[in-house]
Design an enzyme around this catalytic site. Structure first.
Site, PDB file in Angstrom:
ATOM      1  N   LEU A  49       0.873  -1.172   0.000  1.00 40.35           N
ATOM      2  CA  LEU A  49       0.000   0.000   0.000  1.00 40.35           C
ATOM      3  C   LEU A  49       0.907   1.218   0.000  1.00 40.35           C
ATOM      4  CD1 LEU A  49      -3.115   0.066   0.047  1.00 40.35           C
ATOM      5  CD2 LEU A  49      -2.977   0.714   2.446  1.00 40.35           C
ATOM      6  N   ASP A  50       0.643   2.156  -0.915  1.00 39.57           N
ATOM      7  CA  ASP A  50       1.477   3.353  -1.007  1.00 39.57           C
ATOM      8  C   ASP A  50       1.476   4.117   0.316  1.00 39.57           C
ATOM      9  OD1 ASP A  50       1.955   2.761  -3.649  1.00 39.57           O
ATOM     10  OD2 ASP A  50       0.519   4.221  -4.437  1.00 39.57           O
ATOM     11  N   ALA A  51       2.544   4.853   0.555  1.00 41.44           N
ATOM     12  CA  ALA A  51       2.666   5.629   1.792  1.00 41.44           C
ATOM     13  C   ALA A  51       1.512   6.602   1.969  1.00 41.44           C
ATOM     14  CB  ALA A  51       3.995   6.386   1.807  1.00 41.44           C
TER      15      ALA A  51
END
Length: 351
Positions: free
Chosen positions: A183-185
């Protein structure tokens, strides 16, 4: 509240709805007690943020087969194309590149696959993150969390201790929970961790094969004319200068299915996104490619423009992308389970 002991957590009697043999709490009460203890432990582990005080950060460097017989300097240039040769020459001159035994190495050293080197980064102080992490569920095999943003999942770039991985490792010590997907930051929502390598080995193939159902919410700029649409633009394997990805006809196959949930008077729309593949930045890139960039984007902007950063600050407007629901086969029961976390405020349909 006292957390469960390590022995309790490993006891098969705690798995998915079986009663605690040591008390008269119901399953729901026992789960609530455990999650409350985790929340307290997370607060303690993140107050102050673990990367806020300067420390020496030792980052591992592993040589792969494609770097065989290159000099160490050449290998580093290929591993980190965004960094210049001058940067690495300076790191060698400052005696910050070491071998696995913490001994100095020369930039012209010939490397072999499987070798390990170290990059010492002295007096590191990491950027601030949002550490409002919520554990939604845990059992003997899984941990499911609602990740806030901005908060990187893995150590990378300027982040090491101020990451979800590091924080959960402290909370669940001596276990080291393993994330089984990415999951992207800057993306909020559900992340699934395996409690052991064994369970990770059962979960990760489900994500790789596309049998996991993932549903995201996104608020986008503009009103798509159709209520349902699809993007199957391929995504490149290499990283951009900002560390993201790009649409590339020769890249990896990617497919995302979209459904419009609500069109708002302010010119934005709330959509549901269902990626059937798992490429980096996939939903963000596909919406940008179609001309509907996500609200709060700093990398993939309107009118097919690219921004100059991937890193959000905690005070920035949020990237309106949220991992809302996930469904997969539980590694213990072999039954399909579904987890869902609350939608953020920006996903309110009435605007």
């Amino acid at each position: 509240l006292t957390p469960l002991t390590a022995a309790d957590q490993q006891d098969s009697r705690f798995v998915l709805g079986q009663s605690c043999p040591y008390c008269f709490l119901s399953d729901a009460e026992q789960q609530a007690r455990t999650l409350a203890a985790r929340e307290l432990a997370i607060q303690q582990a993140t107050t102050p943020l673990p990367g806020s005080e300067p420390y020496d950060n030792i980052r591992p460097l592993k040589i792969s087969a494609k770097h065989d017989s290159l000099t160490l300097l050449q290998a580093l240039g290929q591993m980190f194309p965004q960094l210049t040769s001058e940067y690495w020459h300076e790191r060698f001159a400052q005696q910050l590149i070491l071998d696995h035994a913490h001994q100095l190495v020369a930039p012209d050293r010939s490397v072999r696959p499987g070798e390990h080197y170290l990059h010492r980064q002295p007096a590191c102080s990491e950027p601030a993150v949002n550490a409002n992490i919520r554990v939604l569920h845990e059992d003997a095999a899984l941990i499911v969390v609602n990740k806030p943003a901005p908060l990187p999942l893995h150590p990378s770039g300027r982040f090491n201790r101020n990451t979800l991985q590091w924080i959960l490792n402290q909370v669940y010590h001596p276990q080291n929970p393993r994330p089984v997907h990415r999951l992207d930051a800057n993306t909020t929502g559900l992340v699934v961790f395996a409690r052991t390598r064994h369970f990770a080995g059962q979960l990760q193939p489900q994500f790789a094969s596309g049998t996991v159902e993932k549903h995201y919410l996104a608020r986008i700029q503009g009103h798509p004319p159709e209520d349902a649409f699809v993007c199957d633009a391929a995504i490149g394997r290499g990283t951009t200068e900002l560390g993201g990805r790009a649409i590339d006809e020769q890249g990896q196959p990617a497919r995302t299915e979209f459904r419009v949930l609500h069109r708002s008077d302010d010119g934005t729309a709330l959509v549901e996104a269902r990626p059937t593949t798992g490429r980096t930045n996939q939903i963000r890139l596909h919406l940008w490619h179609l001309g509907w960039p996500i609200c709060g984007e700093q990398a993939y902007l309107a009118n097919q423009q690219l921004g100059d950063t991937q890193t959000h600050e905690p005070a920035d407007p949020p990237l309106c992308l949220h991992a809302h629901r996930i469904s997969f086969l539980h590694p213990l029961t072999k039954q399909r389970v579904t987890f869902e976390c609350p939608a953020p405020l920006w996903a309110d349909r009435i605007r």
